[in-house]
Design a protein around this motif. Sequence first.
Motif, short mmCIF file in Angstrom:
data_model
loop_
_atom_site.label_atom_id
_atom_site.label_comp_id
_atom_site.label_asym_id
_atom_site.label_seq_id
_atom_site.Cartn_x
_atom_site.Cartn_y
_atom_site.Cartn_z
N ASP A 52 22.76 4.86 -7.90
CA ASP A 52 22.65 3.47 -8.33
C ASP A 52 21.61 3.44 -9.44
O ASP A 52 20.42 3.64 -9.18
N ILE A 53 22.04 3.20 -10.68
CA ILE A 53 21.09 3.29 -11.79
C ILE A 53 20.08 2.15 -11.81
O ILE A 53 19.13 2.17 -12.60
N THR A 54 20.27 1.13 -10.96
CA THR A 54 19.28 0.06 -10.87
C THR A 54 18.17 0.40 -9.89
O THR A 54 17.24 -0.39 -9.71
N ASP A 55 18.23 1.57 -9.28
CA ASP A 55 17.26 2.00 -8.26
C ASP A 55 16.62 3.32 -8.70
O ASP A 55 17.28 4.35 -8.76
N SER A 58 17.02 6.24 -6.29
CA SER A 58 18.37 6.78 -6.30
C SER A 58 18.57 7.72 -7.50
O SER A 58 19.18 8.79 -7.37
N ILE A 59 18.04 7.33 -8.64
CA ILE A 59 18.12 8.18 -9.84
C ILE A 59 17.38 9.49 -9.61
O ILE A 59 17.90 10.59 -9.89
N SER A 60 16.16 9.39 -9.11
CA SER A 60 15.35 10.58 -8.85
C SER A 60 16.02 11.50 -7.84
O SER A 60 16.05 12.72 -8.01
N ILE A 104 17.41 2.72 -19.29
CA ILE A 104 16.08 3.16 -19.68
C ILE A 104 15.47 4.02 -18.59
O ILE A 104 14.85 5.07 -18.86
N ASN A 105 15.65 3.62 -17.34
CA ASN A 105 15.09 4.39 -16.22
C ASN A 105 15.76 5.74 -16.06
O ASN A 105 15.13 6.70 -15.59
N LEU A 106 17.04 5.84 -16.41
CA LEU A 106 17.70 7.15 -16.40
C LEU A 106 16.96 8.12 -17.31
O LEU A 106 16.75 9.29 -16.96
N VAL A 107 16.56 7.64 -18.47
CA VAL A 107 15.84 8.49 -19.43
C VAL A 107 14.42 8.75 -18.95
O VAL A 107 13.96 9.91 -18.94
N PHE A 120 20.31 13.06 -23.64
CA PHE A 120 20.78 11.87 -22.93
C PHE A 120 21.78 11.16 -23.83
O PHE A 120 21.55 11.02 -25.04
N THR A 121 22.88 10.69 -23.25
CA THR A 121 23.83 9.86 -23.99
C THR A 121 24.05 8.59 -23.19
O THR A 121 24.53 8.63 -22.05
N LEU A 122 23.69 7.46 -23.77
CA LEU A 122 23.83 6.16 -23.12
C LEU A 122 25.04 5.41 -23.68
O LEU A 122 25.76 5.93 -24.53
#
Length: 213
Positions: A52-55, A58-60, A104-107, A120-122
Motif C-alpha cells: 500500500d503506497i499510502t503506508d 508497507s513500502i518498507s 514521494i514516499n516510495l522514493v 525510480f520511475t513514477l
Amino acid sequence: MMSAPIYRETIMKTVILIGAKGKMGKAAASGLKNHRVVTASRSGEGCDYKVDITDKKSISDLFKQVGEFDAVVNTVGFCEYAEFADMTDEQWNTTILSKLIGQINLVKTGLDFIKDKGSFTLISGILNVKPIPFAIADATTSGAIDTFVKCVAHELPRGIRINVVNSTVLEEAWDVYGEMMPGFQPVPGVLVGKAFERSVDGFITGQVLFVDA
C-alpha cells in the motif's frame, strides 16, 4: 570513414513493478521484458507481494522482503473525480496521499534499499497539460509529481536516477475513460511501455516522458 556504432548490451535488472495487474502496469511490463520483474499491488492478488503506497511501513516491508533490487516502477495513484466546487477535503486528501505523497514516499523510503545507480520511475498523467472537467485533483497531483521528479533528480545520491511517465489514456482503458475525454486519441499500451523501458534502461534522469498522440 565512419566508425561502426557501439551497442550496449542490456543488463538484466531486478525491477519492482507496483500495480502490475492494472492496465498501466501491464503496459509498463511490456517494456521490462529483459528484466526480472517482481510484481506488487495493493491487494497482492496475482502478484509476488502486497503493498500500500499510502503506508510507509508497507513500502518498507516490501523493499525488505524483495532484498536487492535495481529499479522501482510505480503505475498506481488513486484519484477522486469531481467538479472543483464540489471537491471535499476528504477527496483531496485521498488523491494527494496516494498519487503525490505515496509516490514521494516510495522514493524516500527506497533510497535506503535500492542499489547504487538504480532508478525510480513514477507516473503522472496528461491531464495536467490537457485538462478536462472533473479531473482537477488528478491534474494537480500529476503536475506536482512532474515537478518533484525534475527537481529531486538533482538531490538523489549514489548515481540513482528518477523519471516520470506522463501518458494520455491507453487504448486498453478507452472503454472506461473515453466518455470523459472527448477529442483525445488513446495510445497503445506497448507504446507507453517503451517510455518505461527508456527510463529503466537508459541514462536519463529528471525527465518527464510524455506519451501522447
